[in-house]
Scaffold this motif. Structure first.
Motif, PDB file in Angstrom:
ATOM      1  N   GLY A 131     -31.656  49.059  84.113  1.00 15.29           N
ATOM      2  CA  GLY A 131     -30.525  49.905  84.475  1.00 15.29           C
ATOM      3  C   GLY A 131     -29.325  49.166  84.999  1.00 15.29           C
ATOM      4  N   GLU A 132     -29.540  48.024  85.591  1.00 15.18           N
ATOM      5  CA  GLU A 132     -28.430  47.263  86.173  1.00 15.18           C
ATOM      6  C   GLU A 132     -28.941  45.863  86.466  1.00 15.18           C
ATOM      7  OE1 GLU A 132     -27.744  48.458  90.297  1.00 15.18           O
ATOM      8  OE2 GLU A 132     -29.508  49.716  90.129  1.00 15.18           O
ATOM      9  N   PRO A 133     -28.017  44.940  86.693  1.00 17.40           N
ATOM     10  CA  PRO A 133     -28.476  43.598  87.026  1.00 17.40           C
ATOM     11  C   PRO A 133     -29.251  43.628  88.342  1.00 17.40           C
ATOM     12  CG  PRO A 133     -26.116  43.612  86.493  1.00 17.40           C
ATOM     13  CD  PRO A 133     -26.548  45.037  86.615  1.00 17.40           C
ATOM     14  N   ASP A 186     -37.272  42.007  83.174  1.00 14.03           N
ATOM     15  CA  ASP A 186     -35.933  42.522  83.482  1.00 14.03           C
ATOM     16  C   ASP A 186     -35.352  42.958  82.146  1.00 14.03           C
ATOM     17  OD1 ASP A 186     -33.246  42.888  84.023  1.00 14.03           O
ATOM     18  OD2 ASP A 186     -33.007  41.018  85.131  1.00 14.03           O
ATOM     19  N   THR A 187     -35.491  44.249  81.856  1.00 17.29           N
ATOM     20  CA  THR A 187     -35.181  44.740  80.513  1.00 17.29           C
ATOM     21  C   THR A 187     -33.731  45.196  80.417  1.00 17.29           C
ATOM     22  OG1 THR A 187     -35.863  46.991  81.098  1.00 17.29           O
ATOM     23  CG2 THR A 187     -37.563  45.530  80.216  1.00 17.29           C
ATOM     24  N   TRP A 188     -32.985  44.544  79.569  1.00 18.45           N
ATOM     25  CA  TRP A 188     -31.597  44.970  79.337  1.00 18.45           C
ATOM     26  C   TRP A 188     -31.533  45.784  78.053  1.00 18.45           C
ATOM     27  CZ3 TRP A 188     -28.544  43.886  75.059  1.00 18.45           C
ATOM     28  CH2 TRP A 188     -27.275  44.481  75.113  1.00 18.45           C
ATOM     29  N   TRP A 189     -30.967  46.969  78.190  1.00 19.28           N
ATOM     30  CA  TRP A 189     -30.770  47.829  77.016  1.00 19.28           C
ATOM     31  C   TRP A 189     -29.875  48.978  77.408  1.00 19.28           C
ATOM     32  CZ3 TRP A 189     -33.749  52.663  76.273  1.00 19.28           C
ATOM     33  CH2 TRP A 189     -34.576  52.964  77.364  1.00 19.28           C
ATOM     34  N   GLN A 190     -29.686  49.928  76.511  1.00 21.04           N
ATOM     35  CA  GLN A 190     -28.711  50.998  76.723  1.00 21.04           C
ATOM     36  C   GLN A 190     -29.187  52.287  76.053  1.00 21.04           C
ATOM     37  OE1 GLN A 190     -25.592  48.849  74.475  1.00 21.04           O
ATOM     38  NE2 GLN A 190     -24.565  48.595  76.448  1.00 21.04           N
ATOM     39  N   THR A 191     -28.605  53.404  76.484  1.00 19.95           N
ATOM     40  CA  THR A 191     -28.893  54.674  75.816  1.00 19.95           C
ATOM     41  C   THR A 191     -28.732  54.503  74.301  1.00 19.95           C
ATOM     42  OG1 THR A 191     -27.997  55.811  77.745  1.00 19.95           O
ATOM     43  CG2 THR A 191     -28.256  57.122  75.758  1.00 19.95           C
ATOM     44  N   ASP A 249     -20.931  45.265  77.577  1.00 21.88           N
ATOM     45  CA  ASP A 249     -21.349  44.399  78.682  1.00 21.88           C
ATOM     46  C   ASP A 249     -20.797  42.991  78.512  1.00 21.88           C
ATOM     47  OD1 ASP A 249     -22.984  45.938  80.449  1.00 21.88           O
ATOM     48  OD2 ASP A 249     -24.527  46.010  78.909  1.00 21.88           O
ATOM     49  N   ILE A 296     -26.879  39.218  82.046  1.00 26.01           N
ATOM     50  CA  ILE A 296     -25.898  40.295  81.883  1.00 26.01           C
ATOM     51  C   ILE A 296     -25.009  40.282  83.127  1.00 26.01           C
ATOM     52  CG2 ILE A 296     -25.569  42.786  81.578  1.00 26.01           C
ATOM     53  CD1 ILE A 296     -27.092  41.318  79.255  1.00 26.01           C
ATOM     54  N   ARG A 354     -20.561  45.621  83.151  1.00 24.08           N
ATOM     55  CA  ARG A 354     -19.724  46.247  82.145  1.00 24.08           C
ATOM     56  C   ARG A 354     -18.337  45.600  82.125  1.00 24.08           C
ATOM     57  NH1 ARG A 354     -22.388  49.906  78.764  1.00 24.08           N
ATOM     58  NH2 ARG A 354     -20.260  50.458  78.173  1.00 24.08           N
ATOM     59  N   ASN A 411     -21.878  51.693  87.163  1.00 27.41           N
ATOM     60  CA  ASN A 411     -23.312  51.872  87.190  1.00 27.41           C
ATOM     61  C   ASN A 411     -23.720  52.165  88.627  1.00 27.41           C
ATOM     62  OD1 ASN A 411     -26.057  51.597  86.674  1.00 27.41           O
ATOM     63  ND2 ASN A 411     -25.631  50.071  85.080  1.00 27.41           N
ATOM     64  N   ARG A 454     -25.324  55.785  84.780  1.00 27.39           N
ATOM     65  CA  ARG A 454     -24.113  55.347  84.114  1.00 27.39           C
ATOM     66  C   ARG A 454     -23.036  56.411  84.221  1.00 27.39           C
ATOM     67  NH1 ARG A 454     -24.711  53.539  77.952  1.00 27.39           N
ATOM     68  NH2 ARG A 454     -22.561  53.902  77.378  1.00 27.39           N
TER      69      ARG A 454
HETATM   70  C1  WTA Z   1     -26.723  48.206  82.376  1.00 26.73           C
HETATM   71  C2  WTA Z   1     -30.147  52.275  80.622  1.00 26.73           C
HETATM   72  C3  WTA Z   1     -28.300  44.294  83.680  1.00 26.73           C
HETATM   73  C4  WTA Z   1     -25.782  47.605  81.347  1.00 26.73           C
HETATM   74  C5  WTA Z   1     -31.360  51.756  79.851  1.00 26.73           C
HETATM   75  C6  WTA Z   1     -25.883  48.574  80.189  1.00 26.73           C
HETATM   76  C7  WTA Z   1     -28.407  46.390  82.777  1.00 26.73           C
HETATM   77  C8  WTA Z   1     -26.040  49.892  80.896  1.00 26.73           C
HETATM   78  C9  WTA Z   1     -29.802  46.251  82.585  1.00 26.73           C
HETATM   79  C10 WTA Z   1     -26.747  50.917  80.067  1.00 26.73           C
HETATM   80  C11 WTA Z   1     -30.415  45.023  83.011  1.00 26.73           C
HETATM   81  C12 WTA Z   1     -29.176  48.182  81.829  1.00 26.73           C
HETATM   82  N1  WTA Z   1     -29.618  44.090  83.552  1.00 26.73           N
HETATM   83  N2  WTA Z   1     -27.671  45.415  83.315  1.00 26.73           N
HETATM   84  N3  WTA Z   1     -31.717  44.812  82.913  1.00 26.73           N
HETATM   85  N4  WTA Z   1     -30.240  47.383  82.004  1.00 26.73           N
HETATM   86  N5  WTA Z   1     -28.065  47.608  82.305  1.00 26.73           N
HETATM   87  O1  WTA Z   1     -27.144  53.672  78.917  1.00 26.73           O
HETATM   88  O2  WTA Z   1     -24.483  47.578  81.879  1.00 26.73           O
HETATM   89  O3  WTA Z   1     -27.994  54.278  81.233  1.00 26.73           O
HETATM   90  O4  WTA Z   1     -24.768  48.558  79.346  1.00 26.73           O
HETATM   91  O5  WTA Z   1     -29.219  52.700  79.719  1.00 26.73           O
HETATM   92  O6  WTA Z   1     -26.798  49.598  82.076  1.00 26.73           O
HETATM   93  O7  WTA Z   1     -27.053  52.059  80.827  1.00 26.73           O
HETATM   94  P1  WTA Z   1     -27.823  53.269  80.180  1.00 26.73           P
END
Ligand code: WTA
Length: 654
Positions: free
Chosen positions: A391-393, A415-420, A506, A518, A521, A527, A532
């Protein structure tokens, strides 16, 4: 907070035990990754077999990122049903296995263990109820429910009959709900009487009543009984789920869906305008959610897996419901909050249900870290094997606490980075494959080619030790396909700034070892506690108030929430600033959007810094909100530089 860069030095390699157990070790990662990039058709063709198809696909990938004609298709000639994949195909082998463990808000109420067979029956009944309300393939259903098993039944029931669900987080206001019902022209809204959370109750049904005043009068409302609290009832519009479920048939045939038929719409915030409906489709999404759930969390048969998200967010879609259930996992669904009745709740639930994989947000970790270690230490966490964040760093302090106090130094942290928009994880360390670095999302998942671009020129920056904006070079099966009803907006948002790439919004750094960090944004999305939010949404809520002439909203660093909401408000000439008005504006925004959008700081601004062409200079407003005005940068293009001095002088965040 230490910056991520300062913590680069230390790495945490996986233990021999973790590596031995893992689905993917370092060598396998390297091989599979190379294969996924060199021949995506072959790689994803093989992965497509993870799920059951009614009519098998013969095509795998059909994608163009070319601005003006963006199309994304995966497995396009295959047919399947998502609920049959999450339910029916498990019945023979694991009908009695627990599919969902439900833990209620109040720890004194009993938990529920819902088997795959039971989940199948419940889903079928819900599907039959929806059909009896006139819902057909392709129709939209809005789900506005607490974190109760019926939320999963509702999602799977929609998938079963081919209806498209759009879940609205139960914390959203009636106005936000109405906008989403109307935005997709939903036929039915599924809600509950009340949503208990942290010992308090949100009146969901009366919120829905208020929302429905602004919707077509043909929209029906299916009401689940959660607390038994009083609700008003409109005959012919409102339907009692619990009563209908007693009568409904236990079986409903799954509809045959095309791989590219929409599975769900989920509204999310962007940098401009109102939230957009992200559309995910059936085949590729399920393949990707299922694969990432298994590999990222190193899920094995018999494990108990817990993702603490809400089904109102994409994390709940992919990693509470669709991914785990497609894999035949046992997934825990929690109705409550981390601090109720006290700050040991998460850990008590882990102990009670012997949780093996635990997945939460940095904001929760920071909040719990602040409460002291004793809340964790009094619980038996010996079953935990993998920890995750999303969700965030995550700042290194929180990471280290999570690792040491919760994981006792033996649980890898993904530490999973991803997005909707991405449907599933795009970058994350894999438990048995990578030496973790606190705060780094480390490596791309299979099939993902991250690129770092120069923000101005859009040119790819090669090599390591570089920073820029993060784009993805090519598609993966879980990628969103379009914005509901507005494909042009889809193309413009993600494919127009940097031609030929998917633009993530990002910023990112690739360190000397080639690992990814990451940086947050680069657009006007903030965030807040992992939620978001578009600053434009909060601004438009503020200016909708009669006293407000103009508003500019920015994020600023917040110790617990990650980012807080800082609002600069210019009042109408005839209005005077006052504490009451400030309170009123806060309540106003909560009513317009929901409590998650509640302003942390409101500063009265007699004027806003603007360029001569009238554009608000947010860069400057961000610096002031951050209390960092040694580096305001170039202010010479401002129409009236004295505005800035006034804002600094009267800043609210001293
Ligand atoms: C941020 C949530 C750093 C990022 C799944 C992204 C993160 C936005 C990470 C998407 C992480 C999500 N480290 N930043 N592990 N995970 N983000 O759409 O800025 O609610 O673009 O999806 O959250 O948020 P969303």
């Amino acid at each position: 907070m230490t910056t991520a860069a300062q913590a680069d030095a230390k790495t945490y390699p996986p233990s021999a035990e973790t590596v031995a157990r893992a689905h993917v070790d370092a060598a396998k990662y390297a091989d599979m990754y190379a294969a996924s990039i060199s021949d995506p058709d072959a790689f994803w063709g093989e992965q497509g077999k993870r799920i059951d198809w009614i009519k098998p696909f013969t095509q795998v990938k059909d994608v163009s990122y070319e601005f003006g004609s963006v199309k994304i298709n995966w497995y396009a000639d295959g047919t399947l049903n998502v609920s049959a994949n999450c339910l029916d195909r498990h019945l023979k082998t694991r009908g009695d296995q627990t599919a969902i463990i439900w833990e209620p808000d109040d720890p004194n109420d009993p938990a529920q263990h819902i088997s795959y067979a039971e989940l199948h029956r419940r889903t079928c009944r819900m599907a039959n109820i929806l059909e009896s309300l006139g819902v057909r393939k392709g129709d939209r259903v809005v789900i506005y429910l607490p974190m109760i098993p019926e939320a999963a039944y509702a999602m799977l029931a929609c998938a079963r009959i081919g209806a498209i669900h759009s879940i609205v987080f139960a914390g959203f206001s009636p106005d936000a709900l109405a906008a989403r019902i109307n935005g997709c022209d939903a036929k039915v809204v599924i809600t509950a009487d009340e949503a208990p959370r942290g010992g308090r109750k949100t009146p969901l049904k009366s919120n829905a009543d208020a929302a429905l005043l602004h919707c077509k009068d043909t929209v029906k409302c299916l009401v689940v009984k959660r607390t038994g609290g009083q609700t008003t009832w409109i005959d012919g519009r409102d339907f009692d789920y619990n009563e209908m479920a007693l009568e409904a048939d236990d079986y409903c045939a799954p509809a045959e869906m095309n791989a590219e038929d929409p599975l769900f719409i989920l509204y999310t915030s962007g940098s401009t305008g109102q939230p957009k409906g992200v559309v995910h489709t059936t085949g590729g999404y399920l393949v990707y959610a299922s694969m990432t759930q298994e590999i990222t969390f190193d899920y094995h048969e018999g494990d108990v897996y817990w993702c603490t998200a809400d089904v109102g967010w994409v994390t709940g879609h992919s990693y509470i419901v669709y991914g785990p259930l497609a894999n035949g996992a046992t997934t825990l669904m929690f109705e409550g909050v981390p601090t109720y009745p006290d700050a040991s709740r998460f850990w008590q639930v882990c102990e009670k249900h012997k949780v093996n994989q635990f997945y939460t947000a940095p904001t929760a970790i920071r909040a719990l870290m602040g409460q002291g270690n004793e809340f964790v230490e009094k619980c038996d966490l010996s079953d935990l094997r993998i920890l995750g964040t999303v969700g965030e760093p995550i700042n290194p302090e929180a990471w280290t606490w999570y690792n040491e106090v919760v994981g006792k130094g033996k649980c890898p942290i993904v530490d999973t980075w991803w997005q909707t928009e991405t449907g599933g994880h795009l970058m994350t360390p894999l438990p048995g494959a990578h030496a973790m670095k606190p705060g780094s999302a480390m490596k791309p998942f299979f099939g993902i080619e991250p690129v770092v671009l120069d923000p101005q020129s859009g040119v790819e920056i090669e090599g390591n030790g570089v920073e820029g904006v993060l784009c993805i070079k090519d598609s993966w099966p879980g990628q969103m396909r379009t914005v509901w009803g507005d494909h042009e907006r889809f193309e413009k948002t993600y494919f127009s700034d940097y031609k030929g790439y998917y633009f993530t919004g990002d910023g990112c750094r690739r360190d000397e070892d080639g690992d990814y960090w990451i940086t947050g944004r680069v657009d006007d999305v903030i965030n807040v506690s992992g939620h978001r939010m578009g600053t434009a949404e909060v601004e438009s809520a503020l200016v909708a108030h009669a006293a407000v002439a103009e508003a500019a909203v920015v994020g600023y660093p917040h110790e617990i929430k990650g980012q807080g909401i800082y609002c600069y408000v210019t009042l109408m000439n005839d209005r005077e600033p006052s504490d009451e008005l400030m309170k009123e504006l806060r309540t106003w925004v909560r009513t317009e959007i929901g409590p998650i959008a509640s302003p942390d700081v409101i500063q009265w601004a007699p004027g806003l810094p603007k360029t001569r062409s009238g554009k608000i200079m947010r860069r400057i407003l961000r610096k002031i909100a951050e209390n960092d005005f040694g580096s305001l940068g170039d202010t010479s293009t401002l129409a009236d530089p004295s505005v800035v001095e006034d804002l600094i002088e009267n800043r609210a965040n001293k």
